[in-house]
Design a protein around this motif. Structure first.
Motif, PDB file in Angstrom:
ATOM      1  N   GLY A  51      41.026  28.533  38.340  1.00 21.54           N
ATOM      2  CA  GLY A  51      41.952  29.367  39.109  1.00 21.54           C
ATOM      3  C   GLY A  51      42.723  30.338  38.244  1.00 21.54           C
ATOM      4  O   GLY A  51      43.934  30.509  38.403  1.00 21.54           O
ATOM      5  N   THR A  52      42.011  30.975  37.331  1.00 25.30           N
ATOM      6  CA  THR A  52      42.653  31.903  36.407  1.00 25.30           C
ATOM      7  C   THR A  52      41.734  33.099  36.179  1.00 25.30           C
ATOM      8  O   THR A  52      40.611  33.129  36.682  1.00 25.30           O
ATOM      9  CB  THR A  52      43.013  31.194  35.078  1.00 25.30           C
ATOM     10  OG1 THR A  52      43.855  32.038  34.313  1.00 25.30           O
ATOM     11  CG2 THR A  52      41.790  30.808  34.289  1.00 25.30           C
ATOM     12  N   SER A  53      42.195  34.057  35.426  1.00 26.48           N
ATOM     13  CA  SER A  53      41.409  35.260  35.177  1.00 26.48           C
ATOM     14  C   SER A  53      40.310  35.019  34.143  1.00 26.48           C
ATOM     15  O   SER A  53      40.376  34.083  33.348  1.00 26.48           O
ATOM     16  CB  SER A  53      42.322  36.385  34.692  1.00 26.48           C
ATOM     17  OG  SER A  53      42.771  36.101  33.383  1.00 26.48           O
ATOM     18  N   ARG A  54      39.328  35.906  34.170  1.00 24.39           N
ATOM     19  CA  ARG A  54      38.259  35.833  33.175  1.00 24.39           C
ATOM     20  C   ARG A  54      38.800  36.104  31.778  1.00 24.39           C
ATOM     21  O   ARG A  54      38.285  35.580  30.793  1.00 24.39           O
ATOM     22  CB  ARG A  54      37.141  36.807  33.527  1.00 24.39           C
ATOM     23  CG  ARG A  54      36.332  36.329  34.732  1.00 24.39           C
ATOM     24  CD  ARG A  54      35.262  37.289  35.134  1.00 24.39           C
ATOM     25  NE  ARG A  54      34.245  37.418  34.103  1.00 24.39           N
ATOM     26  CZ  ARG A  54      33.161  38.162  34.244  1.00 24.39           C
ATOM     27  NH1 ARG A  54      32.965  38.842  35.350  1.00 24.39           N
ATOM     28  NH2 ARG A  54      32.290  38.240  33.279  1.00 24.39           N
ATOM     29  N   ALA A  55      39.859  36.906  31.672  1.00 22.02           N
ATOM     30  CA  ALA A  55      40.462  37.182  30.363  1.00 22.02           C
ATOM     31  C   ALA A  55      41.004  35.897  29.739  1.00 22.02           C
ATOM     32  O   ALA A  55      40.846  35.664  28.536  1.00 22.02           O
ATOM     33  CB  ALA A  55      41.568  38.223  30.501  1.00 22.02           C
TER      34      ALA A  55
END
Length: 164
Positions: free
Chosen positions: A37-41
Motif C-alpha cells: 500500500g505504498t508508492s513504487r518509489a
C-alpha cells in the motif's frame, strides 16, 4: 529517506531468509507497492536496501529478483566468511576474559552435544550464535556488518543447496 523503505526491506529480507521467497523469485515493484500500500518509489528504495545485503539482484529493464548463487560464488562466500572469522578469532585470542572464553567453550560444547544426539538442525542453528557472539566481542562494527551480510548470503546458499 523515511523508515518505511527500511521496514519493507527488512520484511523482504526476513521473507528471503525464511525461504518464503526462493532464489529466482521476481520482486515486481508494482506488485510489492500494491501489497504494501505504498508508492513504487518507496518500493524501489526498499529494493535498493535489500540489494545492498546481497540477497537481491537488480537487472536493467528486468527488475529485481532474489539472488541465485552458483558454485563459484559459494566457494568465494565460504572463503570470505572464513577470512573474517579467522581474523577476528586471532584478534580475540589475547583479549578475552575467562568468562568470555567459557561462554565460547559452552557454545562449542553445545554444538558437539547436539551432533552427538544426531540433532544437526540444532547444531546448525546455534553455530551462527557462536560466530555472532565472537564478532560482537571484537567490538568492530565494520567487521560485524560485513559478517552479517556474508551470513545472510550464506543463508541463501543454504536454501539453495541444503534444503533441496
Amino acid at each position: 529517506m523515511t523508515d518505511r523503505p527500511r521496514q519493507i526491506a527488512e520484511a523482504i529480507i526476513a521473507a528471503i531468509v525464511a525461504q518464503a521467497l526462493p532464489p529466482g523469485t521476481r520482486l515486481g515493484e508494482r506488485e510489492l507497492s500494491e501489497v504494501w500500500g505504498t508508492s513504487r518509489a518507496v518500493i524501489k528504495q526498499a529494493l535498493i536496501i535489500v540489494g545492498e545485503s546481497g540477497l537481491v539482484e537488480t537487472r536493467l529493464n528486468r527488475g529485481a529478483i532474489v539472488a541465485q548463487l552458483d558454485h563459484r560464488e559459494a566457494q568465494e562466500l565460504f572463503e570470505a566468511l572464513s577470512a573474517v572469522e579467522q581474523g577476528v578469532a586471532f584478534q580475540l585470542m589475547n583479549r578475552l576474559s575467562a568468562r568470555e572464553w567459557q561462554r565460547m567453550q559452552d557454545n562449542v560444547d553445545e554444538v558437539y552435544a547436539s551432533m552427538d544426539r544426531g540433532d544437526d538442525v540444532h547444531a546448525d542453528d546455534i553455530g551462527p550464535v557462536f560466530h555472532g557472539h565472537m564478532l560482537a566481542l571484537s567490538g568492530n562494527r565494520a567487521l560485524q556488518e560485513i559478517h552479517a551480510r556474508l551470513t545472510r548470503r550464506m543463508q541463501l546458499l543454504r536454501q539453495l543447496y541444503v534444503n533441496h
